[in-house]
Structures are given as structure tokens and as C-alpha cells.
Design a protein around this motif. Structure first.
Motif, PDB file in Angstrom:
ATOM      1  N   ALA A 174     -19.523  14.721  24.590  1.00 19.52           N
ATOM      2  CA  ALA A 174     -19.123  16.067  24.990  1.00 19.52           C
ATOM      3  C   ALA A 174     -20.306  16.874  25.535  1.00 19.52           C
ATOM      4  CB  ALA A 174     -18.488  16.789  23.806  1.00 19.52           C
ATOM      5  N   ASP A 175     -21.493  16.753  24.921  1.00 22.52           N
ATOM      6  CA  ASP A 175     -22.631  17.554  25.381  1.00 22.52           C
ATOM      7  C   ASP A 175     -23.057  17.156  26.788  1.00 22.52           C
ATOM      8  OD1 ASP A 175     -23.463  15.082  24.371  1.00 22.52           O
ATOM      9  OD2 ASP A 175     -25.467  15.817  23.872  1.00 22.52           O
ATOM     10  N   ILE A 176     -22.954  15.874  27.113  1.00 22.45           N
ATOM     11  CA  ILE A 176     -23.304  15.422  28.462  1.00 22.45           C
ATOM     12  C   ILE A 176     -22.236  15.881  29.463  1.00 22.45           C
ATOM     13  CG2 ILE A 176     -23.629  13.397  29.938  1.00 22.45           C
ATOM     14  CD1 ILE A 176     -24.915  11.996  27.577  1.00 22.45           C
ATOM     15  N   ARG A 177     -20.957  15.799  29.057  1.00 20.57           N
ATOM     16  CA  ARG A 177     -19.886  16.280  29.939  1.00 20.57           C
ATOM     17  C   ARG A 177     -20.071  17.762  30.242  1.00 20.57           C
ATOM     18  NH1 ARG A 177     -16.298  14.055  26.357  1.00 20.57           N
ATOM     19  NH2 ARG A 177     -15.258  16.071  26.078  1.00 20.57           N
ATOM     20  N   GLN A 178     -20.440  18.548  29.201  1.00 21.27           N
ATOM     21  CA  GLN A 178     -20.661  19.977  29.409  1.00 21.27           C
ATOM     22  C   GLN A 178     -21.854  20.226  30.311  1.00 21.27           C
ATOM     23  OE1 GLN A 178     -20.948  21.859  25.558  1.00 21.27           O
ATOM     24  NE2 GLN A 178     -19.057  22.991  25.918  1.00 21.27           N
ATOM     25  N   SER A 179     -22.917  19.501  30.060  1.00 22.03           N
ATOM     26  CA  SER A 179     -24.154  19.701  30.808  1.00 22.03           C
ATOM     27  C   SER A 179     -23.958  19.417  32.297  1.00 22.03           C
ATOM     28  CB  SER A 179     -25.252  18.803  30.238  1.00 22.03           C
ATOM     29  OG  SER A 179     -26.434  18.914  30.985  1.00 22.03           O
TER      30      SER A 179
END
Length: 200
Positions: free
Chosen positions: A177-182
């Protein structure tokens, strides 16, 4: 849900499942990952009068009447449709049921190659759907073109993929999720919807 057998989709019996298996499709996830090989932009609507000889295009019309003629042992089904600018004859060979598939007064969307002869517009073997663009999988939108196999048409495949996309989603996200958000990446199910039925 996506690992369920392909026969869990409505309308998929043993015969259709066998055809799908020739494409490597045995479960719902397989059909979601059966990606289009190209797209056709059928989203721009013309009037009957604006149809250009030799070009593929989409137009909206009302059904006027259907008729079937026989010529040298072959049946020719014609569906006469029109809008405020003129009329067109939709033509199919050896498919007499086409003449009665749509009732007079029905509103339809038509996609096909225009053939103008002596001021008459004729379209052979067109794609035809209901008049609501939001309901159409085959015209009045960007349409996916899939790899197929004998006995399996594009309309059937699009309908099955739309049904698979409508199933409750439990897709496993591969990207954290953090990579998708970034990187502002879509969730998997949203990406699949855009792959199969692009919004633009």
C-alpha cells in the motif's frame, strides 16, 4: 472469488468452458487476466448522414422494420433503421433471426463499415446494442479486442469479463500500500476495469 472455476459465471456450461480452456481460461482470475490485444475507439457518435463510405463508425438510430429475402438459396436479413438525418439498412447473410431481433421503435446503437451506393447507406454484419451507452459493451465506447478461439466471439467474451469484474473483489494486492500511495498507483481491481473497459 477470482480463483473460482469459470463455470461459476452465469451462462458458462461445459461446452463454453471447453472453448475458454483453449485460451488457458479455467477460473475467474484467468479471464480477468486475458488481456485485450488492442482497442477500437467506437465512442464518437455520428448521424446517419455523417457516415462516410468505407469508414467504420458508430451512430444512434431507431428501428423502422425488419425484412428477410431469399436470393439463390441464401437468406438476407435487413433491419432498416434511421434517425432525423436519414435511413440505413443493416444487413446479415444467412441469419434470418436478425430481422426480428429488434422491435420497430427500439432505439439502438450501431457500429460498422459504411457502404454508400446510390444514396443508400448499407452496413453489413454490424455490431448492434441497446441505446444506452452506459449499458453497452460493444459500441459507443472504447472497445477491447481480445485473442479468440474457434466458436467463441468477442461479444460473449466481453460479457463474461464484465460479469467477472462485477463479482465481489478479494484481489490480493501484490504491490504494498505505501508504494502504491507513493507512486499513485491504482488498486488491482480498478486497474483491471481500466484494462478491459477503459474510461478514456
Amino acid at each position: 472469488m477470482t480463483n473460482m472455476p469459470i463455470t461459476s459465471l452465469k451462462g458458462v456450461g461445459d461446452a463454453l468452458a471447453a472453448k475458454l480452456s483453449r485460451l488457458g481460461i479455467t477460473c475467474v482470475n484467468d479471464i480477468l487476466e486475458h488481456y485485450p490485444r488492442r482497442y477500437e475507439d467506437r465512442s464518437c457518435l455520428r448521424t446517419v448522414a455523417e457516415m462516410v463510405h468505407g469508414e467504420f463508425a458508430t451512430f444512434a438510430a431507431n428501428v423502422i422494420r425488419g425484412e428477410v429475402n431469399r436470393v439463390r438459396g441464401k437468406s438476407i436479413a435487413r433491419l432498416i433503421v434511421g434517425d432525423h438525418t436519414g435511413q440505413a439498412a443493416l444487413v446479415w447473410f444467412n441469419q434470418p433471426y436478425r430481422a426480428t431481433s429488434w422491435k420497430p421503435g427500439s432505439s439502438v446503437l450501431v457500429y460498422g463499415r459504411a457502404n454508400r451506393f446510390r444514396n443508400t447507406l448499407q452496413i453489413e454484419s454490424p455490431e448492434i446494442d441497446s441505446s444506452e451507452p452506459s449499458d453497452s459493451l460493444n459500441v459507443a465506447r472504447i472497445v477491447p479486442i481480445y485473442p479468440l478461439t474457434q466458436g467463441l466471439g468477442s461479444r460473449v467474451l466481453r460479457k463474461l469479463i464484465a460479469a467477472a469484474l462485477a463479482m465481489p473483489a478479494n484481489d490480493r494486492e501484490i504491490i504494498p500500500a505505501d508504494i502504491r500511495q507513493s507512486y499513485r498507483l491504482m488498486e488491482r481491481r480498478a486497474a483491471l476495469r481500466e484494462i478491459h473497459f477503459p474510461s478514456d
